[in-house]
Scaffold this motif. Structure first.
Motif, PDB file in Angstrom:
ATOM      1  N   PRO B  72       0.606  -1.256   0.062  1.00 22.85           N
ATOM      2  CA  PRO B  72      -0.015  -0.228   0.007  1.00 22.85           C
ATOM      3  C   PRO B  72       1.033   1.375  -0.178  1.00 22.85           C
ATOM      4  N   HIS B  73       1.400   1.127   0.587  1.00 20.55           N
ATOM      5  CA  HIS B  73       2.947   2.600   0.935  1.00 20.55           C
ATOM      6  C   HIS B  73       4.008   2.786  -0.663  1.00 20.55           C
ATOM      7  N   GLU B  74       3.607   1.695  -1.152  1.00 21.34           N
ATOM      8  CA  GLU B  74       4.269   2.325  -2.674  1.00 21.34           C
ATOM      9  C   GLU B  74       3.373   2.169  -3.964  1.00 21.34           C
ATOM     10  N   ILE B  75       2.084   2.094  -3.358  1.00 22.84           N
ATOM     11  CA  ILE B  75       0.945   2.422  -4.316  1.00 22.84           C
ATOM     12  C   ILE B  75       0.575   3.909  -4.198  1.00 22.84           C
ATOM     13  N   ASN B  76       0.080   4.169  -2.380  1.00 21.75           N
ATOM     14  CA  ASN B  76       0.636   5.878  -2.287  1.00 21.75           C
ATOM     15  C   ASN B  76       1.193   6.787  -3.042  1.00 21.75           C
ATOM     16  N   SER B  77       2.866   6.138  -3.015  1.00 25.60           N
ATOM     17  CA  SER B  77       4.368   6.407  -3.172  1.00 25.60           C
ATOM     18  C   SER B  77       3.820   6.977  -4.796  1.00 25.60           C
ATOM     19  N   MET B  78       3.187   6.253  -5.677  1.00 27.16           N
ATOM     20  CA  MET B  78       2.933   6.671  -7.183  1.00 27.16           C
ATOM     21  C   MET B  78       2.028   6.958  -7.427  1.00 27.16           C
ATOM     22  N   GLY B  79       1.304   7.585  -6.187  1.00 24.72           N
ATOM     23  CA  GLY B  79       0.274   8.950  -7.031  1.00 24.72           C
ATOM     24  C   GLY B  79      -1.224   8.596  -6.647  1.00 24.72           C
ATOM     25  N   ILE B  80      -1.863   7.388  -5.666  1.00 28.81           N
ATOM     26  CA  ILE B  80      -3.013   6.914  -5.745  1.00 28.81           C
ATOM     27  C   ILE B  80      -3.298   7.480  -3.692  1.00 28.81           C
ATOM     28  N   SER B  81      -4.082   8.504  -3.645  1.00 28.66           N
ATOM     29  CA  SER B  81      -4.610   8.605  -2.893  1.00 28.66           C
ATOM     30  C   SER B  81      -6.078   8.406  -2.311  1.00 28.66           C
ATOM     31  N   ARG B  82      -6.623   8.187  -1.007  1.00 30.47           N
ATOM     32  CA  ARG B  82      -7.508   7.907  -0.501  1.00 30.47           C
ATOM     33  C   ARG B  82      -8.202   8.503   0.818  1.00 30.47           C
ATOM     34  N   THR B  83      -9.600   7.928   1.174  1.00 33.59           N
ATOM     35  CA  THR B  83      -9.866   8.696   2.285  1.00 33.59           C
ATOM     36  C   THR B  83     -11.111   7.559   2.072  1.00 33.59           C
ATOM     37  N   PHE B  84     -11.512   7.368   3.470  1.00 32.87           N
ATOM     38  CA  PHE B  84     -11.506   6.273   4.450  1.00 32.87           C
ATOM     39  C   PHE B  84     -13.697   6.192   4.721  1.00 32.87           C
ATOM     40  N   GLN B  85     -14.241   5.550   4.783  1.00 29.44           N
ATOM     41  CA  GLN B  85     -15.747   5.232   4.983  1.00 29.44           C
ATOM     42  C   GLN B  85     -16.182   5.357   5.833  1.00 29.44           C
ATOM     43  N   THR B  86     -15.258   5.028   7.131  1.00 28.10           N
ATOM     44  CA  THR B  86     -15.270   5.809   8.509  1.00 28.10           C
ATOM     45  C   THR B  86     -14.544   6.466   8.847  1.00 28.10           C
TER      46      THR B  86
END
Lengths: 494, 257
Positions: B72-86
Motif C-alpha cells: 500500500p505505501h508503494e502504491i500511495n507513493s505512485m500517486g493514489i491517495s484515498r479517504t475512508f468510509q469511517t
C-alpha cells in the motif's frame, strides 16, 4: 480533607506563584546553584545544629524512612510455615504476638525509639526545616532578586548561546550537588541509566503503541557485550587474562566504543522483536518481547565464557557522573529529534491507526524496525553504563523485575512523553533509594503506586504532552511554539 | 494512455466472489462514481486498488505500471491517495501532523540526518511543513492546525481526511462515501468542494457514494455494481433510467405487490 489542605496550601502560595509567573528556567537554575553553594558552605554545620549526624541523604527523604527499618513482618506468617527443625506449638498465638510486636515497633518508629534513633515525626520536622533553610529559601530569594535582570538578559541572546548557558548551569548544578563520589553520585548515575531506559521504552510503548515488556533483555545484551569488550581489551582479569591493548587507551575511546558496540549488539537483539512485529501486534507481540527477555537470560546463563549464572566479575569501574550525563543527553537528543521528525510522526501514526498509516504512504515495516532498533540500542548503552558502574553483572539482574521497573517508570511518566519519562525516572530512582530501609516492603509500595496511578491518573503524569520549558528566548530566536496536545484530557474528561 | 486501467479484476474472500471481472479505464481529469447496494463490493475495489487487499486475478495499471502485488505505501507513493468510509484520522495527532505524515513518501533523508539535524533534513522538513501549511490555508483549516484531529467536529474531520489525502500530492484521489453522515446542506457544500479540489489540484477523482443527489450531480460517468458484478455503466441520465439499476436498488418489479 486532602483537598481542603490542598486548597489552603494553594491559597497560601498564590501570591508567590503570581510573582513567579513567567520566570525563565535559567533564573531557577541560578537559584538552585546558589542553594547548592550554600549547602557546600554551611550544610554540614546546619545539619549538626539540627542534630543530624551528617547532611540528610537526598533531601532527607532517605532519613525519613530510616526509623522504619526495624519493622519485621516475617513473624506474622512465619509460625504457620515453620522450618523442619522448629516446632511451633500454637502458630496463631505466636503470630498474634508478632503482630503486637510489629505494632509496638511501628509506634516507636513514629515517635521515639531511643536517644540515638529519633522517631519519624522528629526526623520529618527537622528534614523539612533543613530543606527549607538550605534549598527552598535561598532558591526563592535568588529567583526573586535576579528575575528581572535575567529575563532581560536572555532576550538578547541568540539561540545557541541560550541553550549553551542552560546546559552549562545544569551541569554545574549536577556536579556541584552530586559530584561527591558517594551516595548522591551513585543515585544520579542510576537516575541517568533509568532515564535512558524509560525514554527508550517509551519510544516503543508510548509513541508506537506496542507493549514491550522485556526491555531488560536488551539492557543485558548491552551490559555483557560492552563488559566483555572492555575486559578483554583493557583489563587484566581472571576470566580473560591480560589485556590485549594498553589499558591507558581504555578511557575515553575504548569505553565509548564498548558502549556503542553494546548498543549495536542490543539493537541486533532488537531484531528478534522487530521482525515478529511485522506480523503480529498488541498482546501477542507483548508475549514475544517477554520471550526475548527470557531467551537472553537463558543464553547468558548457559554461556560459561562469561561466567554463566555466577556472573561476570571484574568489569572496569569506568562509569561516572560525566559519562552518564553525556550518554543520557545523547539518548534524549536522539529520541527527541526522532519523534519530532516527519519520519518519527510516522511512528505515532502507526500507533493511532496502522492500516491508515500504511495506506497513506508510511512504510510501516521500516518505521517499526527503526523504533525497535533505536529503543534497544539505547537500552544496550544503558546496560553498558550499568555494568561499568557495578563492576559485576549477573544474568539474574536483567530479569522480568527489571523490565517491570522500566515499565513502571514509563507509565508513571505518561505514554508518548519524553519529559514525563525523564521526570518519572527521577522520581522512581529517588523513591527506590528512599524505600531502601523498608527492604522487602519496597515491593509492596512500588506496585501499590502503580495500581493507584492506573486508577486515578491512567494517562500518567504527562500523558501525550511535554513539559514546556521557559527558556526565555525572544520571539524571533525561538522556534514556533510547541502546542501541547489536549487529547489526553479529552479521553479522561479530566 | 489512460491514468488508471483495471482489467478483469476479480477477488475472492475464501469461496466468496466479492468482485468479479471488473473493468475500468480512467482518463486524466475525470470525475467518476461507483455506486451499488450495500455489500456490492465497492469498498473492496478501493482496497484492491490501494493495495490493502491483493487481487486474486486481473490487473490494475497506473500509467502503465502494474499495481497488483505492490504494498500500500508503494502504491500511495505512485500517486493514489484515498479517504475512508469511517474516518481514520490519527486522532491524537494534530491536524498539521496528520498532513505532515502524509508526505512520508517524499522523505529522502536518512536516520542519521534526523539524529544530527543535518541540512538535508532541515531543508526537507521545511518543505514538508510549508506544503502542509499551504494546504491548510487552501482548505481554510489553518486555525485547526494545532488541534488534535479527534477533537474536531465530524464534518471538519471529513474535510481533514481529504486534506490529508492531498498531502502526498496524488494524481488519483479515491473518496469512499465522502457524504456519509452529512445533512443536505453540507452535501451541497461538499459537491462544490469536490469540484474545487479537482480543478485546483488538477486531479482525477473516483468516488463511492450512496447519496444519489451528489452522485448524479457531480459525476461525469457512473458505474453500478451489484454482488461484485458490473450491472450498468454510463452518464447519470442513463443510469437513472436503467431497469437493472432500479431492480438492484428497489427489487424486481411485481414482486412487491
Amino acid at each position: 480533607m486532602l483537598s481542603a489542605i490542598r486548597n489552603r496550601f494553594s491559597r497560601l502560595v498564590a501570591p508567590l506563584r503570581e510573582r513567579l509567573q513567567g520566570t525563565p528556567l535559567l533564573v531557577y537554575q541560578l537559584g538552585i546553584l546558589g542553594a547548592v553553594v550554600i549547602e557546600q558552605w554551611v550544610g554540614k554545620d546546619f545539619a549538626r545544629t539540627l542534630a543530624f549526624r551528617k547532611i540528610p541523604k537526598l533531601f532527607g527523604i532517605v532519613d525519613i524512612f530510616e526509623p522504619f527499618s526495624n519493622l519485621d513482618f516475617s513473624g506474622i506468617l512465619g509460625p504457620f510455615f515453620p522450618s523442619p527443625s522448629m516446632t511451633v506449638s500454637n502458630p496463631v498465638s505466636q503470630s498474634a504476638g508478632a503482630i503486637g510486636d510489629l505494632i509496638q515497633t511501628f509506634v516507636n518508629a513514629l515517635f521515639y525509639q531511643g536517644r540515638r534513633d529519633p522517631g519519624f515525626f522528629s526526623v520529618l520536622i527537622r528534614v523539612v526545616v533543613y530543606d527549607l533553610v538550605i534549598y527552598v529559601l535561598p532558591t526563592l530569594i535568588i529567583v526573586l532578586l535576579l528575575r528581572g535582570v535575567i529575563t532581560r538578559f536572555l532576550r538578547t541572546l541568540p539561540r545557541w548561546a541560550n541553550i549553551g548557558i542552560h546546559l552549562v548551569l545544569f551541569y554545574l548544578i549536577i556536579v556541584g550537588w552530586g559530584g561527591d563520589g558517594g551516595t548522591r553520585e551513585l543515585v544520579l548515575i542510576f537516575m541517568g541509566i533509568n532515564i535512558m531506559l524509560s525514554v527508550s521504552l517509551n519510544l516503543v510503548n508510548g509513541y508506537m503503541g506496542e507493549f514491550s515488556v522485556g526491555h531488560a533483555g536488551f539492557m543485558a545484551v548491552g551490559a555483557y557485550v560492552s563488559s566483555v569488550i572492555t575486559m578483554v581489551l583493557f583489563a587484566d582479569t581472571r576470566v580473560f587474562g591480560p589485556p590485549l591493548l594498553p589499558p591507558e587507551w581504555g578511557l575515553p575511546f575504548g569505553f565509548i566504543i564498548a558502549l556503542i558496540a553494546g548498543g549495536i549488539a542490543a539493537a541486533i537483539a532488537g531484531l528478534l522483536v522487530a521482525f515478529p512485529s511485522f506480523r503480529t501486534r498488541g498482546d501477542y507481540l507483548a508475549i514475544v518481547t517477554l520471550a526475548v527477555n527470557f531467551i537472553v537470560q537463558g543464553v547468558i546463563n548457559n554461556l560459561e565464557v562469561v561466567g554463566g549464572p555466577r556472573g561476570l566479575n571484574g568489569v572496569p569501574l569506568w562509569t561516572n557522573l560525566n559519562w552518564t550525563l553525556l550518554f543520557t543527553l545523547i539518548s534524549l537528543g536522539l529520541i527527541y529529534n526522532l519523534v519530532n521528525s516527519t519520519f518519527g510522526k510516522g511512528i505515532i501514526a502507526v500507533r493511532e491507526d496502522e492500516i491508515a498509516a500504511e495506506l497513506m504512504g508510511v512504510n510501516t515495516r521500516r518505521v517499526k524496525l527503526v523504533a525497535f532498533l533505536v529503543s534497544s540500542f539505547i537500552a544496550g548503552m544503558a546496560g553498558g553504563l550499568f555494568a561499568h558502574q557495578l563492576a559485576y553483572v549477573n544474568p539474574g539482574v536483567f530479569g522480568i523485575l527489571k523490565s517491570t521497573e522500566v515499565l513502571v517508570m514509563v507509565y508513571l511518566g505518561g505514554m508518548g512523553s519524553i519529559s514525563g519519562s525523564v521526570i518519572a525516572a527521577v522520581i522512581f530512582t529517588i523513591l527506590i533509594e528512599a524505600l531502601r530501609p523498608l527492604a522487602v516492603l519496597k515491593w509492596v509500595v512500588v506496585p501499590l503506586i502503580l495500581i493507584l496511578l492506573m486508577i486515578y491518573r491512567p494517562q500518567g503524569l504527562f500523558g501525550f504532552r511535554e513539559l514546556n520549558l521557559n527558556l526565555g528566548m525572544s520571539r524571533s530566536a525561538s522556534r514556533k511554539k510547541i502546542v501541547t496536545s489536549e487529547a489526553s484530557d479529552a479521553i479522561t474528561g479530566d | 494512455m489512460p491514468l488508471l486501467e483495471i482489467s478483469h479484476l476479480t477477488h475472492y474472500f475464501g469461496g466468496l466472489r466479492a468482485v468479479s471481472d471488473f473493468n475500468l479505464s480512467l482518463e486524466h481529469g475525470e470525475l467518476i462514481g461507483l455506486i451499488g447496494p450495500n455489500g456490492a463490493g465497492k469498498t473492496t475495489i478501493f482496497n484492491l486498488v490501494t493495495g490493502a487487499y491483493k487481487a486474486s486475478e486481473g490487473s490494475i495499471k497506473l500509467e502503465g505500471q502494474e499495481l497488483v502485488g505492490r504494498s500500500p505505501h508503494e502504491i500511495n507513493s505512485m500517486g493514489i491517495s484515498r479517504t475512508f468510509q469511517t474516518i481514520r484520522l490519527w486522532g491524537q495527532m494534530t491536524v498539521l501532523d496528520n498532513v505532515r505524515v502524509a508526505h512520508y513518501h517524499s522523505i529522502r533523508y536518512g536516520l542519521m540526518d534526523v539524529f544530527l539535524q543535518l541540512p538535508r533534513y532541515q531543508k526537507q522538513e521545511r518543505e514538508i511543513e510549508e506544503h502542509s501549511r499551504e494546504l491548510l490555508r487552501l482548505f481554510k483549516l489553518e486555525h485547526y492546525a494545532y488541534e488534535p484531529a479527534m477533537n474536531l467536529p465530524y464534518g471538519v474531520q471529513r474535510r481533514v481526511e481529504i486534506l490529508r489525502a492531498m498531502g502526498g500530492r496524488p494524481k488519483l484521489l479515491l473518496l469512499d462515501e465522502p457524504a456519509a453522515g452529512m445533512n443536505p446542506n453540507e452535501i451541497g457544500e461538499l459537491m462544490d468542494f469536490i469540484h474545487w479540489i479537482r480543478d485546483e489540484f488538477d486531479l482525477t477523482i473516483w468516488l463511492i457514494e450512496h447519496q444519489m443527489r451528489l452522485v448524479m450531480n457531480i459525476c461525469e460517468r457512473i458505474k453500478v455494481l451489484d454482488f461484485g458484478e458490473t450491472i450498468a455503466e454510463g452518464v447519470p441520465e442513463e443510469i437513472q433510467n436503467n431497469p437493472r439499476v432500479i431492480e438492484a436498488y428497489l427489487g424486481e418489479q411485481g414482486e412487491v405487490a
